[in-house]
Design an enzyme around this catalytic site. Structure first.
Site, PDB file in Angstrom:
ATOM      1  N   ASN A  96       1.959  -5.516  -3.143  1.00 44.56           N
ATOM      2  CA  ASN A  96       0.556  -5.604  -2.817  1.00 44.56           C
ATOM      3  C   ASN A  96       0.049  -4.398  -2.485  1.00 44.56           C
ATOM      4  OD1 ASN A  96      -1.638  -7.661  -2.166  1.00 44.56           O
ATOM      5  ND2 ASN A  96      -1.365  -6.683  -0.049  1.00 44.56           N
ATOM      6  N   GLU A 119      -6.273 -10.727  -1.030  1.00 45.86           N
ATOM      7  CA  GLU A 119      -7.252 -10.568   0.420  1.00 45.86           C
ATOM      8  C   GLU A 119      -8.495 -10.456  -0.043  1.00 45.86           C
ATOM      9  OE1 GLU A 119      -5.666  -7.103   2.306  1.00 45.86           O
ATOM     10  OE2 GLU A 119      -3.528  -7.626   2.220  1.00 45.86           O
ATOM     11  N   ASP A 170     -12.349 -10.331  -0.265  1.00 48.63           N
ATOM     12  CA  ASP A 170     -13.914 -10.218   0.090  1.00 48.63           C
ATOM     13  C   ASP A 170     -14.793  -9.392  -0.642  1.00 48.63           C
ATOM     14  OD1 ASP A 170     -12.876  -8.003   1.259  1.00 48.63           O
ATOM     15  OD2 ASP A 170     -12.592  -8.583   3.232  1.00 48.63           O
ATOM     16  N   GLU A 213       0.716  -1.264   0.091  1.00 46.60           N
ATOM     17  CA  GLU A 213      -0.176  -0.312  -0.016  1.00 46.60           C
ATOM     18  C   GLU A 213       0.890   1.320  -0.163  1.00 46.60           C
ATOM     19  OE1 GLU A 213      -2.740  -0.546   3.190  1.00 46.60           O
ATOM     20  OE2 GLU A 213      -3.607  -2.371   2.546  1.00 46.60           O
ATOM     21  N   HIS A 258     -10.566  -6.205  -2.215  1.00 40.86           N
ATOM     22  CA  HIS A 258     -11.550  -5.890  -1.128  1.00 40.86           C
ATOM     23  C   HIS A 258     -12.844  -5.149  -1.644  1.00 40.86           C
ATOM     24  CE1 HIS A 258      -9.272  -7.273   2.264  1.00 40.86           C
ATOM     25  NE2 HIS A 258      -8.187  -6.492   1.968  1.00 40.86           N
TER      26      HIS A 258
END
Ligand code: G3I
Length: 305
Positions: A170, A235, A237, A127, A206
C-alpha cells in the site's frame, strides 16, 4: 440500490470506510457506518504502536472492538498495517538487524494469527518508497538495517501466517504513472516473476489541489492489474467541495469500475470532522452526517440511486 455498500456489491465490489474505535459509541457515526459501508479499515488501531507497544506484549482490544463491530454488521475488514516506518514504537527502532528481523516476523505472525479468518486483505508493507523522482526506497529502520529484502521477507512471513488473507502493498502518490509508482510496479513485477506472495496493491488516493486525481489513474490501476494482482483504492479522500469535488469522486469510482481487478474502494473516514486532515472537507458526509454532493456522485457512479 440506495447505499454505497449495496450499490458497490451490485458491481461486485466492496465500499469501505476507515473507522476509529473511539467514535463507534456515537449514534450517528455508527448508524451511517452500518447503513452505508460494507468494509472497514481500522484507522489507527492495527498499527504497530497500538498492537505491540512493548516487545512481545500485544494489546488487541481496540482493534478487536472494530473487528467485532464489523462482524456483527456483516462487513469485511482490511488490516492496516503490519510493517510501516510511522506509528512504530520506539523499541523497534532501537533494535539491531538480527533482533529487528525477528521482531518484524514475530509481529506479522502474532497479529495475523490473532485475526486469522477475520481479515479480507492486509496491508503487509506500507509506504516503503520515497517521494520524488528517484524511485528509491524510503529510509526506515527496516530498510536501513535489513535492506531491500525486508519487503519480500514480510510478504513470505505473512503468507505463512494466514494463507487465506490477501496480501497487499500500500502506498500514496502512486496513483498515477510516475517515478514512485514505476518503482512499485517494478517490485511487484519482480515478485510475481519470482513467486514472492503478493495479491494486491493499495492506492491510497489522498487527493488535493496540489495532488489532484491523475488523468492516467485508470491506466495506472490497469497496468498493475495486468501484472496479476488485485488493485484496491484504500484511503480515498479528495480535498474540495461542491460539484468540483463530486466530479472528482465520480471519476475515481468510474476508474475502479473500469478495471475488473479493482475489487473495492475505501474512503478515509466518514464525516469531514473526523478526517485526518485538520482542516478541509475531503469526505462524503458533512459534520452532521448529511450526504454531500460527493456522496451523490459516488452513489450514482456505482449505479445506485
Ligand atoms: O492516540 C493518541 C492519543 O493518546 C493522544 O492524546 C493524541 C494527541 O495528539 O494523539 C493520539 O494519536 C494520534 C492518532 O492519530 C490517533 O488519533 C496521533 O497523534 C496522530 O498523528 C494520528 O494520526 C493518524 C496518522 O495516520 C498518523 O500517521 C491519522 O489518524 C490517520 O488517519 C493517518 O492515516 C494514514 C494511514 O495510516 C497511512 N496513509 C496516510 C494516512 C493519512 O496520514
Amino acid at each position: 440500490a440506495d447505499t454505497l455498500g449495496d450499490a458497490a456489491a451490485e458491481k461486485g465490489r466492496y465500499f469501505g470506510a476507515a473507522v476509529a474505535a473511539n467514535h463507534l459509541g456515537e449514534a450517528q457515526y455508527a448508524a451511517t457506518l452500518n447503513r452505508e459501508f460494507s468494509s472497514v479499515t481500522p484507522e489507527n488501531e492495527m498499527k504497530w504502536d497500538a498492537l505491540e507497544p512493548s516487545r512481545g506484549s500485544f494489546s488487541f482490544s481496540r482493534a478487536d472492538q472494530i473487528v467485532g463491530h464489523a462482524k456483527g454488521q456483516g462487513m469485511s475488514v482490511r488490516g492496516h498495517t503490519l510493517v510501516w516506518h510511522s506509528q512504530l514504537p520506539g523499541w523497534v527502532s532501537q533494535l539491531g538487524a538480527s533482533d529487528l528481523r525477528t521482531a518484524m516476523n514475530n509481529h506479522i505472525t502474532q497479529v495475523m494469527t490473532h485475526y486469522k479468518g477475520e481479515i479480507h486483505s492486509w496491508d503487509v508493507v506500507n509506504e516503503a518508497f520515497q517521494d520524488g523522482g528517484s524511485g528509491a526506497r524510503r529510509s526506515s529502520p527496516f530498510q536501513d538495517k535489513l535492506g531491500d529484502g525486508f519487503i519480500e521477507e514480510a510478504f513470505r512471513t505473512a503468507r505463512a501466517a494466514d494463507s487465506n488473507a490477501k496480501l497487499c502493498y500500500n502506498d500514496y502518490n502512486t496513483d498515477g504513472v510516475n517515478a514512485k509508482s514505476n518503482a512499485v510496479y517494478t517490485m511487484v513485477r519482480d515478485f510475481k516473476a519470482r513467486g514472492v506472495p503478493i495479491d494486491c496493491v493499495g492506492f491510497q488516493s489522498h487527493f488535493n489541489p496540489n495532488s489532484p486525481v491523475p488523468s492516467d489513474y485508470q491506466a495506472n490501476l490497469q497496468r498493475f492489474a495486468d501484472l496479476g494482482v488485485d488493485v484496491q483504492i484504500t484511503e480515498l479522500d479528495i480535498e474540495g467541495s461542491g460539484q468540483a469535488q463530486a466530479a472528482d469522486y465520480g471519476n475515481v469510482v468510474r476508474a475502479c469500475l473500469a478495471v475488473s481487478r479493482c475489487t473495492g474502494i475505501t474512503v478515509w473516514g466518514i464525516p469531514d470532522k473526523y478526517s485526518w486532515r485538520s482542516s478541509g472537507t475531503p469526505l462524503l458526509f458533512d459534520d452532521n452526517y448529511n450526504k454531500k454532493p460527493a456522496y451523490d456522485a459516488v452513489l450514482s457512479a456505482l449505479g445506485g440511486t
